[in-house]
Enzyme design. Structure first.
Site, mmCIF file in Angstrom:
data_model
loop_
_atom_site.group_PDB
_atom_site.id
_atom_site.type_symbol
_atom_site.label_atom_id
_atom_site.label_comp_id
_atom_site.label_asym_id
_atom_site.label_seq_id
_atom_site.Cartn_x
_atom_site.Cartn_y
_atom_site.Cartn_z
ATOM 1 N N SER A 1 0.734 -1.190 -0.111
ATOM 2 C CA SER A 1 0.097 -0.438 -0.190
ATOM 3 C C SER A 1 0.727 1.832 -0.029
ATOM 4 C CB SER A 1 -0.845 0.159 1.194
ATOM 5 O OG SER A 1 -2.095 -0.946 1.344
ATOM 6 N N LYS B 1 -9.060 -6.241 10.641
ATOM 7 C CA LYS B 1 -10.749 -5.286 9.747
ATOM 8 C C LYS B 1 -11.694 -5.710 10.099
ATOM 9 C CE LYS B 1 -9.189 -6.618 4.883
ATOM 10 N NZ LYS B 1 -9.252 -6.538 3.379
ATOM 11 N N ASN C 1 -12.176 -2.227 5.305
ATOM 12 C CA ASN C 1 -10.342 -1.847 5.032
ATOM 13 C C ASN C 1 -9.698 -0.092 4.895
ATOM 14 O OD1 ASN C 1 -11.027 -1.146 2.410
ATOM 15 N ND2 ASN C 1 -10.028 -1.982 1.401
ATOM 16 N N GLY D 1 -15.940 -19.446 -2.373
ATOM 17 C CA GLY D 1 -15.177 -19.290 -0.727
ATOM 18 C C GLY D 1 -16.457 -18.991 -0.119
ATOM 19 N N GLY E 1 -16.249 -16.920 3.074
ATOM 20 C CA GLY E 1 -15.559 -15.884 3.968
ATOM 21 C C GLY E 1 -16.120 -14.196 3.658
ATOM 22 N N ARG F 1 -16.495 -25.754 0.951
ATOM 23 C CA ARG F 1 -16.509 -26.855 1.353
ATOM 24 C C ARG F 1 -17.609 -26.662 2.462
ATOM 25 N NH1 ARG F 1 -10.348 -26.451 3.551
ATOM 26 N NH2 ARG F 1 -11.571 -24.914 4.427
ATOM 27 N N THR F 2 -17.610 -26.183 3.095
ATOM 28 C CA THR F 2 -18.722 -26.140 4.324
ATOM 29 C C THR F 2 -20.099 -25.660 4.136
ATOM 30 O OG1 THR F 2 -17.246 -25.240 5.896
ATOM 31 C CG2 THR F 2 -19.147 -24.985 6.731
ATOM 32 N N LYS G 1 -22.769 -22.240 5.285
ATOM 33 C CA LYS G 1 -22.031 -21.042 5.066
ATOM 34 C C LYS G 1 -22.373 -20.371 3.412
ATOM 35 C CE LYS G 1 -17.560 -20.201 6.212
ATOM 36 N NZ LYS G 1 -16.266 -20.486 6.703
HETATM 37 P P1 ATR Z 1 -11.012 -14.399 3.797
HETATM 38 O O1 ATR Z 1 -11.232 -12.847 4.709
HETATM 39 O O2 ATR Z 1 -9.802 -14.157 2.995
HETATM 40 O O3 ATR Z 1 -12.545 -15.074 3.247
HETATM 41 P P2 ATR Z 1 -12.076 -16.459 5.434
HETATM 42 O O4 ATR Z 1 -13.358 -15.831 6.336
HETATM 43 O O5 ATR Z 1 -11.110 -17.390 6.761
HETATM 44 O O6 ATR Z 1 -10.318 -15.749 4.876
HETATM 45 O O7 ATR Z 1 -12.636 -17.807 5.086
HETATM 46 C C1 ATR Z 1 -11.445 -17.909 4.315
HETATM 47 C C2 ATR Z 1 -12.598 -19.267 2.887
HETATM 48 O O8 ATR Z 1 -12.064 -20.150 1.842
HETATM 49 C C3 ATR Z 1 -13.572 -20.152 3.745
HETATM 50 O O9 ATR Z 1 -14.934 -20.215 2.284
HETATM 51 C C4 ATR Z 1 -13.029 -20.894 3.469
HETATM 52 O O10 ATR Z 1 -14.229 -22.633 3.087
HETATM 53 P P3 ATR Z 1 -14.473 -23.463 4.856
HETATM 54 O O11 ATR Z 1 -15.555 -22.388 4.989
HETATM 55 O O12 ATR Z 1 -14.846 -24.509 4.044
HETATM 56 O O13 ATR Z 1 -13.548 -23.681 5.283
HETATM 57 C C5 ATR Z 1 -12.083 -21.225 2.362
HETATM 58 N N1 ATR Z 1 -10.685 -22.249 2.052
HETATM 59 C C6 ATR Z 1 -10.263 -21.755 2.823
HETATM 60 N N2 ATR Z 1 -9.017 -22.988 2.722
HETATM 61 C C7 ATR Z 1 -9.817 -24.063 1.608
HETATM 62 C C8 ATR Z 1 -9.738 -25.053 0.135
HETATM 63 N N3 ATR Z 1 -8.540 -25.420 0.523
HETATM 64 N N4 ATR Z 1 -9.557 -25.329 -0.810
HETATM 65 C C9 ATR Z 1 -11.413 -24.546 -0.608
HETATM 66 N N5 ATR Z 1 -11.796 -23.331 -0.026
HETATM 67 C C10 ATR Z 1 -11.148 -23.283 1.554
#
Ligand code: ATR
Length: 276
Positions: free
Chosen positions: A17, A66, A87, A127, A129, A152-153, A156
């Site tokens: 940054s 954050k 951010n 993802g 997250g 994966r989950t 969510k």
């Molecule tokens: P960020 O703020 O970077 O989004 P986070 O809130 O911790 O970080 O979320 C990480 C995301 O990446 C989650 O959706 C996680 O999946 P799960 O909710 O099933 O854990 C996903 N993630 C992390 N490693 C992964 C992998 N190897 N393959 C697929 N998804 C992954």
């Protein structure tokens, strides 16, 4: 007088940054100083208080602060509320205005820099997250034909899809699915999971990439990530990492603070790392 800005994080050494904002200041003729600020894990508020007391005008916020910034803010913009994270902050008249420019930066990179119009397109985002959460409304504002969140989950992904449906002003269908349930091919596939930080491959079927598709990894500085390699092996030729998103979210913050939006092309060119 020189106005002071900083990026706060822990660790902070890796942050690009200061480089980006200093370049923006040069091309726009703005008199600012932009530094890195390390804070102890429990010391976010104290560090920001001290920076403000010395006349600091604004800050970018990176991991792991954050959510601390979300709690610290007095005025949260809708982007920050939807992302559940902050951010960028602006300090004015004793107030702490807070934004999250990551999602808008991503969309600007896709649509303007990569000339990838989203309207009517099938978009898949990996993802569920913070990164995905921040990207949802800016993506939906482009009116894709469909937006699928895969995680994966699964719960969510379903939860985020419902949240997006509830908040969007257009009527784009949004689905939350598990990796085994994704069907058909997509025009844009975005990796917003944190898989690339640990060099892991998300359990994604290579059939999701439509001919002419764009595969985009929101992570930057990790080269050809396992996700991008999967796309490449599936025949995708339009590959991008998150360098453009990084520069565009910075440009949004700069414009918010200084009232002038810098051109990002040169910064993006300078930050790009060759992939092979
Ligand atoms: P960020 O703020 O970077 O989004 P986070 O809130 O911790 O970080 O979320 C990480 C995301 O990446 C989650 O959706 C996680 O999946 P799960 O909710 O099933 O854990 C996903 N993630 C992390 N490693 C992964 C992998 N190897 N393959 C697929 N998804 C992954």
């Amino acid at each position: 007088m020189t106005d002071r800005y900083a990026v706060i994080g822990n660790p902070i050494e890796q942050s690009k940054s200061p480089l980006i904002h200093t370049a923006f200041a040069q091309v726009t003729g703005q008199d600012i100083e932009y530094t890195k600020l390390w804070a102890p894990l429990e010391g976010f508020a104290a560090a920001v208080d001290a920076f403000r007391a010395m006349g600091g005008r604004g800050m970018n916020v990176t991991a792991p602060f954050k959510l601390d910034a979300f709690a610290y803010a007095t005025d949260l913009a809708p982007s920050a509320q939807m992302a559940g994270a902050v951010n960028a902050m602006k300090f004015e008249d004793g107030k702490v205005y807070a934004e999250n420019f990551d999602g808008v930066g991503l969309v600007r990179d896709l649509v303007h820099n990569l000339a990838c119009a989203l309207q009517g397109r099938r978009v898949l985002i990996l993802g569920a997250g913070g990164a995905t959460r921040g990207a949802l409304l800016p993506l939906l504002a482009e009116q894709p034909g469909e937006l699928v969140i895969v995680n994966r989950t699964v719960a969510k992904a379903v939860e985020l899809a419902a949240l997006a449906q509830q908040h969007q002003t257009s009527r784009v269908p949004v689905k939350g699915l598990g990796y085994d349930d994704v069907q058909g091919a997509f025009d844009v596939v975005l990796n917003a999971s944190s898989s690339s930080l640990t060099a892991e491959l998300p359990p994604l079927n290579a059939g999701v990439f439509a001919p002419g598709c764009l595969a985009y990894d929101l992570t930057y500085g990790k080269g050809l990530t396992p996700f991008l390699q999967l796309a490449q092996q599936a025949g995708v030729t339009r590959l991008a990492d998150g360098v453009g998103m990084l520069a565009e979210q910075a440009a949004e913050a700069f414009a918010w603070w200084r009232g002038v939006r810098p051109n990002t092309a040169e910064v993006i060119q300078n930050l790009k790392v060759p992939w092979v």
